[in-house]
Design an enzyme around this catalytic site. Structure first.
Site, PDB file in Angstrom:
ATOM      1  N   GLU A  30       2.207  -4.553  -3.891  1.00 47.45           N
ATOM      2  CA  GLU A  30       1.200  -5.333  -3.163  1.00 47.45           C
ATOM      3  C   GLU A  30       1.265  -4.923  -1.693  1.00 47.45           C
ATOM      4  O   GLU A  30       2.339  -4.981  -1.082  1.00 47.45           O
ATOM      5  CB  GLU A  30       1.473  -6.832  -3.302  1.00 47.45           C
ATOM      6  N   ARG A  59      16.530  -6.560 -11.293  1.00 47.70           N
ATOM      7  CA  ARG A  59      16.255  -6.184  -9.908  1.00 47.70           C
ATOM      8  C   ARG A  59      17.517  -5.641  -9.250  1.00 47.70           C
ATOM      9  O   ARG A  59      18.638  -5.853  -9.719  1.00 47.70           O
ATOM     10  CB  ARG A  59      15.775  -7.401  -9.111  1.00 47.70           C
ATOM     11  N   LYS A  68      10.187 -10.332   1.174  1.00 49.34           N
ATOM     12  CA  LYS A  68       9.222  -9.815   2.145  1.00 49.34           C
ATOM     13  C   LYS A  68       8.774 -10.920   3.105  1.00 49.34           C
ATOM     14  O   LYS A  68       8.486 -10.651   4.274  1.00 49.34           O
ATOM     15  CB  LYS A  68       8.016  -9.199   1.427  1.00 49.34           C
TER      16      LYS A  68
END
Length: 552
Positions: A32, A260, A270
């Site tokens: 994104e 992850r 983020k």
């Protein structure tokens, strides 16, 4: 082609290929564009890129730009730059989620016509209330049984901008009693009156990720949608969307999840990284203390060291916390073999060699990299006045101190043996300069009389050196696992006040001033440094010569 190690994902693919050898492997990385990529992103990139490479397939880059409120072309460009820096070239093509908005709308209309989607007027708070709990099923929306005609009309009016943000959503009609929350009539379209960075004001409704992503994968012919473990519970919805939109491109893409990458003393959020940047708590997204790829690049990490770190951490299903020491080890091993050696005197003290002629200059050949055959040497000037580091001198030396001390002898690296004869002080009692005499018979050899000299220190000619600034970086957080922060604390409570130490007026070899941004060196007896890309005559410490963190 270099050999790529297998993992559980490749085992899945191998089994599928055994049944259908004609499968053409296509993977994708779908970031994104609302921030900069970080080292956790590097794991997702590597898994998707190397999987496609191993099977002779294609690797796509697809920007997930379905949320216009947070996205910006700055992030689009930075993502592309990071992928190219890593060497993960998207040979399958570059795509944008927004390119599929027309198709997403078309499929949403199809779901409405098939009785599998409806327009809901519940607010976000009401929707959460109706959703139920882990132990109780959800309640059906009072708008769930609207007619197809009414839903089509409302959805068209949503698209035409007749309604305010948050007043209506389009929801998939699945199962409000499902044990999986993601299947309890999830929202698939919402109203957002915000210009899109690529589509402008064409749309005021936008598909949600869980609806848009499987459509994009299906239309691109993605065979394996490889994503992190938090999407595992989303997989049934991913498959529901593909099975109900009617795309005919068998085999359908498969979503498979991996753990992850979590690293000690680091945060991957983020949102929090953006907070640090926007509140000027760090020097931008590329601040070398951050885990962003542009920050690691600026600090001096290499693509190979990052990929080696990810490989060492492993590709598995179980979440784990990987020590940042492993990342440091990867770059240290690489730079030990590749970085030229140079001299930097961090905290200089002047030394005067009183028995050396004032107007004489001679050069000593020092190795560029003694561990690399053929790396050659460079000439370092020697003059009467020199600089040594203050840590290499002790007026009152502790036991077993073999560096410069009163009446003691020490070797100047690659040059003469000198003896400290006199200490000249400033009015405040600090050392102004040290007067020494050199054994001019030694040069780079041993004393004629056979006496043993235990200490060696580095030095620079006062007349043949330049000034530079060193940036010494340490962990951004004092807590090892930032996932263990108590509820009454925040990330800010664990920011390391010593994560950056700036040392100015250091003395360096003249050639270092001519180095290009990104050039890397070992500063002898100190650590590995990289020429900074933002500030003139500044060097960022990549990593020390040895691990500076205590072992448990």
């Amino acid at each position: 082609m270099e050999e790529i190690s297998s993992n559980f994902i490749h085992d899945i693919i191998d089994a599928d290929l055994a049944e259908n050898p004609d499968i053409k492997i296509i993977t994708r990385f779908p970031p994104e564009p609302n921030g900069y990529l970080h080292i956790g992103s590097a794991k997702a990139i590597m898994i998707n890129y190397e999987t496609a490479k191993k099977y002779g397939g294609k690797f796509n880059l697809r920007y997930d730009d379905t949320n216009p409120a947070k996205e910006d072309n700055e992030y689009v460009e930075s993502i592309y730059e990071d992928l190219h820096w890593l060497g993960a070239i998207p040979d399958g093509g570059i795509y944008y989620g927004s390119d599929y908005f027309d198709k997403c709308y078309e499929f949403a209309v199809k779901l409405i016509k098939d009785g599998k989607a409806y327009v809901c007027d519940l607010s976000a708070d009401e929707m959460r209330e109706y959703r139920g709990t882990l132990t109780t099923p959800g309640k059906e929306s009072p708008y769930r049984n609207r007619s197809v005609e009414e839903n089509l009309d409302l959805f068209e009016r949503m698209k035409n901008g007749e309604f305010a943000d948050g007043t209506h959503t389009l929801r998939a009609k699945i199962d409000m009693a499902s044990p999986n929350f993601n299947m309890r009539d999830p929202a698939i379209y919402r109203i957002v009156h915000t210009s899109h960075h690529r589509q402008g004001d064409k749309w005021c409704i936008y598909p949600l990720y869980d609806f848009a992503h499987p459509i994009q994968d299906a239309l691109e012919g993605i065979t394996y949608s490889l994503c992190s473990l938090e999407f595992e519970n989303h997989r049934p919805l991913y498959e529901w969307v593909i099975n109900n939109i009617g795309v005919d491109n068998k085999p359908n893409p498969k979503q498979r999840e991996f753990a992850r990458l979590n690293v000690t003393h680091t945060v991957m959020s983020k949102r929090y990284l953006r907070y640090l940047v926007e509140n000027n708590m760090v020097d931008g997204w590329d601040d070398p203390r951050l885990p962003t790829l542009c920050a690691l690049r600026r600090r001096g990490y290499t693509p190979s060291s990052i990929f080696n770190f990810v490989r060492s951490a492993g590709v598995a299903k179980a979440n784990s916390l990987v020590g940042i020491e492993m990342l440091e080890h990867c770059i240290r091993e690489e730079l030990n073999a590749s970085a030229d050696r140079r001299i930097c005197v961090k905290n200089p003290i002047k030394v005067v060699v009183t028995n050396y002629p004032e107007d004489k200059v001679e050069y000593f050949e020092l190795p560029n990299n003694p561990s690399v055959e053929g790396a050659g040497t460079r000439a370092v000037a020697f003059t009467r006045e020199l600089y040594i580091d203050e840590s290499d001198f002790a007026e009152v030396p502790p036991p077993k101190f073999f560096r410069m001390k009163p009446e003691g002898e020490v070797r100047l690296m690659g040059a003469y043996i000198v003896k400290c004869n006199e200490i000249i002080k400033n009015e405040d009692g600090s050392v102004k300069e040290i007067h020494c005499t050199a054994d001019l018979e030694t040069r780079n050899g041993n004393p004629i009389d056979g006496r043993k000299i235990k200490g060696t220190i580095h030095w620079l000619s006062a007349a043949y050196c330049e000034e530079a600034t060193l940036m010494l970086y340490d962990n951004l957080f004092t807590i090892e696992n930032t996932g263990d922060i108590p509820e009454d604390k925040t990330y800010n409570d664990y920011l390391n006040p010593n994560s950056l130490i700036k040392i100015e007026h250091c003395k360096v070899e003249p050639s270092l001033i001519e180095a290009k941004a990104g050039d890397k060196f070992q500063f002898v007896r100190d650590g590995y440094y990289c020429k900074d890309s933002k500030y003139e005559n500044t060097f960022n410490r990549v990593v020390g010569l040895k691990d500076s963190f205590p072992k448990k």
